[in-house]
Motif scaffolding. Structure first.
Motif, PDB file in Angstrom:
ATOM      1  N   ASP A  53       0.860  -1.185   0.000  1.00 14.56           N
ATOM      2  CA  ASP A  53       0.000   0.000   0.000  1.00 14.56           C
ATOM      3  C   ASP A  53       0.896   1.234   0.000  1.00 14.56           C
ATOM      4  OD1 ASP A  53      -1.921   1.942   0.281  1.00 14.56           O
ATOM      5  OD2 ASP A  53      -2.994   0.940   1.910  1.00 14.56           O
ATOM      6  N   ARG A 109       0.469   4.131  -1.216  1.00 14.10           N
ATOM      7  CA  ARG A 109      -0.224   5.386  -0.921  1.00 14.10           C
ATOM      8  C   ARG A 109      -0.320   5.628   0.582  1.00 14.10           C
ATOM      9  NH1 ARG A 109      -5.545   6.573  -4.296  1.00 14.10           N
ATOM     10  NH2 ARG A 109      -3.883   6.458  -5.881  1.00 14.10           N
ATOM     11  N   GLU A 131       3.024   6.794   1.745  1.00 14.81           N
ATOM     12  CA  GLU A 131       3.257   8.165   1.287  1.00 14.81           C
ATOM     13  C   GLU A 131       2.489   9.164   2.159  1.00 14.81           C
ATOM     14  OE1 GLU A 131       4.996  10.814  -1.622  1.00 14.81           O
ATOM     15  OE2 GLU A 131       5.065   8.626  -1.714  1.00 14.81           O
ATOM     16  N   SER A 132       1.243   8.860   2.461  1.00  9.21           N
ATOM     17  CA  SER A 132       0.435   9.775   3.262  1.00  9.21           C
ATOM     18  C   SER A 132       0.951   9.894   4.690  1.00  9.21           C
ATOM     19  CB  SER A 132      -1.030   9.315   3.275  1.00  9.21           C
ATOM     20  OG  SER A 132      -1.151   8.057   3.930  1.00  9.21           O
ATOM     21  N   THR A 180       8.244   8.359   1.897  1.00  7.82           N
ATOM     22  CA  THR A 180       8.273   8.351   0.438  1.00  7.82           C
ATOM     23  C   THR A 180       9.257   7.299  -0.059  1.00  7.82           C
ATOM     24  OG1 THR A 180      10.047   9.993   0.333  1.00  7.82           O
ATOM     25  CG2 THR A 180       7.781  10.822   0.420  1.00  7.82           C
TER      26      THR A 180
END
Length: 772
Positions: free
Chosen positions: A315, A317, A320-321, A325
């Motif tokens: 996952d 994303r 990243e959230s 990164t």
């Protein structure tokens, strides 16, 4: 056909079968009696852990006594023997020295006793099972060679005694050992009441001083990760970033730092690499800043980021959230971090992806390859094929992103080097000295399996291996003349054990045996996401980064505005963030300080650095870093606060409620303040907006309107430019008591009372009309 001859042959075969059955029964009986088939009547063997099987133990006088397994276990006797120190490799001049601690947990005192060492100097281990069973105390190997004994003083219940047994190099029994390799060694404690405990360990003889042709050495690379779980929130750095002067030299990642104990341990490990050139340190570049000039052979992914968990959770994303990164754990980032730590922009170091809790599946290997790691280190759960002998630890695996060289740790040696016993029954391996003794024996056994085959093995320590444990192993390896200690580069360049499709077939296909704490990691990522969202909202909707984004504006200024939604108040001149108030210092700060927009990025980078560390290491480190990120976000939000009177008394239809907004940050902020009461009769104006200078204050004023007497609570709350609440709210108690204060009003009231009294008096005293 000759019938009589056929009958004779049948009778002969039957007779042979009966003899075989009889011999088998005899062996079984002998085993149950505790006597190994190869042992004489005077040399019974140490046998199985089965409670129905006896163990042969030598008493203090040298006589054999059969002691049942139930009498020879820590759980039943309450006596433990722990090896504190032992000569790991016996040379022609070293002799054998054993120091052991005997602890009495029987519930009663133990009288005098004897601690003795027995070996079988003529025994050769023939298989992995053979050597493992001896370590677990379940082997059928006799130990007829007495190496010596020492007396043990009485031990009170709960106490312990430490004894040292020394066997000199010229001991006749020890000198009789004419060939190199591992031998079984039993360490026995016998109390005067017969209580007996035995530790099963190893005596390993080196080539030193022996005749004969020496076989080629086994190539071994020993690697140790230089990483730590000792990260914690750095309160000083947090406060400095939030309230002090930030320049281009500011390091946002400093909001978390290593504890003093962790820092000292890392320095001790680095010192080992200087002392033992054969120790291959692979460092997390995040820990190198405090070490100075590190002695490393490579760098791993920054923050010891768990690539295997990343691939298993799948996952990107969510990561990243949360602030993690792809670039943050790339090989290039690790190299740049290493260069910054040693202050050399041209320095180079090989990048290795060190395995986390998960499994190196093909997907995980591809993820590592995409991030720039052409070589990975597999510490566990790789190549589960049960080969009869150990093989070279190098494999070249093709992935969708390109070939990856996998260096696979030898499981038994790495378990011991990592500070763990090979099994729960290997009692002698509960101490570092016992594990080192087993390591020497096991590595010698591996060399003897295929002495003329060129093989390269990888041994990995764990991040929890202490500097003391690592030093003990490396010191012992200096005398292991059957090993050639090499580096990781030589291991990576060795002819691979498998490549192409053959290597792909050895890669775990699923994560079924993974140790990844999937639910815990996802929960941590969600928490980090929440912290980052708060910081991003503050930067985007509270911090002033527009035309006023100058050092002068950041250093102070005045606030001005009208109340009732227009923002009334005034601000005082603010001092510079570092406490200086002179114009010269302000000018200097103006040149050095970064813009508010850049400072806002520093805040986000601080959260990212914390989040990256949360995604590597232990569960404890993850929890600590998640809390640190939350603390940082909360302190940022609380840096802008409101104060007002706790109580306001209203004696007319309207009044004012002043609210002061304070900003301890080094840059100005623009906020709204809302006010709402819990009454329909006593209300305040709804909003006021103001810009608060850096390290300063501004005041807004709310209008109170009252239509009746009473009491209500007004709640004041900070809002960002998107009208979302942040920070801590404030409450004010408003009390209304309507009064008429002018003299004419009083006169009217007095006149009305007088007229009322006169009217009543007339009503009771007037004469009535006859018609009434």
């Amino acid at each position: 056909m000759d019938r009589p001859s056929l009958r004779a042959r049948r009778l002969a075969r039957a007779g042979a079968m009966l003899v075989a059955v009889a011999m088998t029964l005899a062996i079984v009986v002998a085993t149950v009696a505790g006597i190994a088939p190869a042992a004489s009547a005077n040399e019974p063997a140490v046998t199985s852990n089965d409670s129905s099987v006896s163990k042969a133990i030598l008493d203090p006088d040298g006589n054999r006594t059969a002691v049942t397994q139930a009498d020879d276990t820590t759980s039943s006797t309450g006596v433990t023997v722990s090896i504190e120190a032992i000569t790991p490799v016996v040379t022609s001049t070293s002799g054998l020295t054993v120091t052991a601690t005997i602890k009495n947990g029987t519930g009663s005192a133990l009288g005098s006793g004897t601690f003795a060492a027995f070996a079988n100097l003529s025994h050769t281990f023939v298989s992995r099972t053979d050597i493992q069973q001896w370590a677990e105390g379940s082997s059928n190997i006799p130990v007829p060679d007495s190496l010596g004994s020492v007396e043990v003083s009485p031990i009170a219940d709960g106490d312990s005694a430490t004894v040292t047994l020394t066997v000199p190099a010229d001991n006749d029994v020890l000198k009789s050992l004419a060939s190199w390799g591992p031998r079984p060694l039993a360490l026995e404690y016998v109390a005067d009441d017969g209580t007996t405990t035995v530790d099963y360990t190893f005596l390993t003889r080196s080539w030193d001083g022996l005749s004969g042709t020496k076989t080629p050495e086994l190539n071994v690379a020993v690697a140790m990760p230089l990483t730590s779980d000792g990260w914690a929130a750095n309160e000083t750095a947090m406060d400095k970033l939030l309230t002090g002067k930030s320049t281009s030299a500011t390091d946002p990642s400093g909001v978390v730092a290593l504890t003093d104990d962790a820092d000292n341990e890392l320095k001790a490990k680095d010192k080992l690499a200087d002392q033992y050139s054969s120790l291959n340190i692979v460092a997390d570049p995040r820990v190198l800043a405090d070490i100075g000039t590190p002695h490393i052979r490579g760098v791993m992914q920054p923050g010891d980021f768990d690539i295997t968990a990343y691939a298993e959770i799948d996952d990107a994303r969510l990561y990243e959230s949360a602030g993690v990164t792809l670039q943050s754990w790339a090989a290039e980032t690790g190299l740049n971090t290493y260069r910054a730590a040693i202050g050399d922009d041209s320095a180079t170091s090989t990048a290795y992806a060190w395995q986390g809790d998960g499994i190196w599946t093909l997907d995980a290997l591809a993820q590592a390859r995409e991030q720039g790691y052409t070589t990975v280190i597999a510490t566990h759960d790789f190549d589960q094929s049960d080969d009869s002998t150990v093989h070279t630890s190098t494999m070249v695996v093709p992935t969708s992103a390109g070939n990856v060289t996998v260096l696979v740790a030898q499981s038994v040696l790495s378990t011991l080097a990592g500070g763990e016993a090979t099994s729960a029954d290997a009692d002698a391996e509960t101490t570092s000295a016992g594990r080192v003794a087993r390591f020497m024996a096991q590595s010698a056994f591996y060399q003897m399996e295929q002495p003329y085959t060129d093989r390269h093995l990888l041994v990995t320590m764990s991040d929890s291996t202490t500097a003391s444990e690592a030093g003990e192993l490396m010191a012992a390896l200096r005398d292991a003349d059957w090993l050639d200690l090499t580096d990781l580069a030589a291991l990576a360049d060795a002819d691979p054990y498998a490549s192409g499709d053959d290597a792909s077939a050895l890669v775990p296909s699923t994560t079924g045996d993974s140790s990844v704490r999937t639910s815990a990691i996802k929960a941590a990522l969600e928490s980090l996401k929440s912290s980052r969202t708060d910081i991003s909202r503050f930067v985007d909707s509270v911090l002033v980064t527009g035309d006023g984004d100058s050092a002068t504006a950041a250093a102070g200024g005045t606030g001005n505005g009208a109340g009732d939604g227009n923002g009334a108040g005034n601000g005082s001149d603010g001092a510079s963030a570092d406490g200086s108030s002179s114009s010269d210092d302000a000018s200097s700060d103006s040149q050095a300080r970064v813009s508010a927009a850049s400072w806002g990025q520093y805040l986000l980078q601080a959260e990212s650095a914390t989040a990256l560390l949360a995604m590597g290491g232990s569960a404890k480190r993850m929890e600590t870093m998640v809390q640190a990120a939350r603390q940082f976000a909360d302190e940022l939000m609380d840096a802008v606060s409101i104060t007002s009177s706790n109580d306001v008394n209203v004696v007319s239809e309207t009044a004012s409620l002043p609210v002061t907004v304070s900003n301890s940050l080094p840059y100005p902020v623009n906020v709204k303040v809302s006010s709402i009461t819990d009454s329909m009769e006593i209300v305040t104006s709804r909003f006021a907006e103001t810009t608060v200078p850096a390290a300063g204050e501004a005041q807004v004023t709310f209008t109170i309107r009252v239509s009746t007497s009473g009491t209500t609570i007004a709640t004041e709350q900070l809002l960002d430019r998107q009208d979302q609440a942040f920070g801590k709210s404030k409450t004010t108690t408003i009390t209304s008591a309507l009064q008429i204060s002018d003299k004419s009003g009083v006169a009217f009231i007095v006149l009305a009372v007088v007229l009322g009294i006169l009217g009543l008096w007339r009503q009771f005293h007037r004469k009535k009309d006859p018609d009434e």
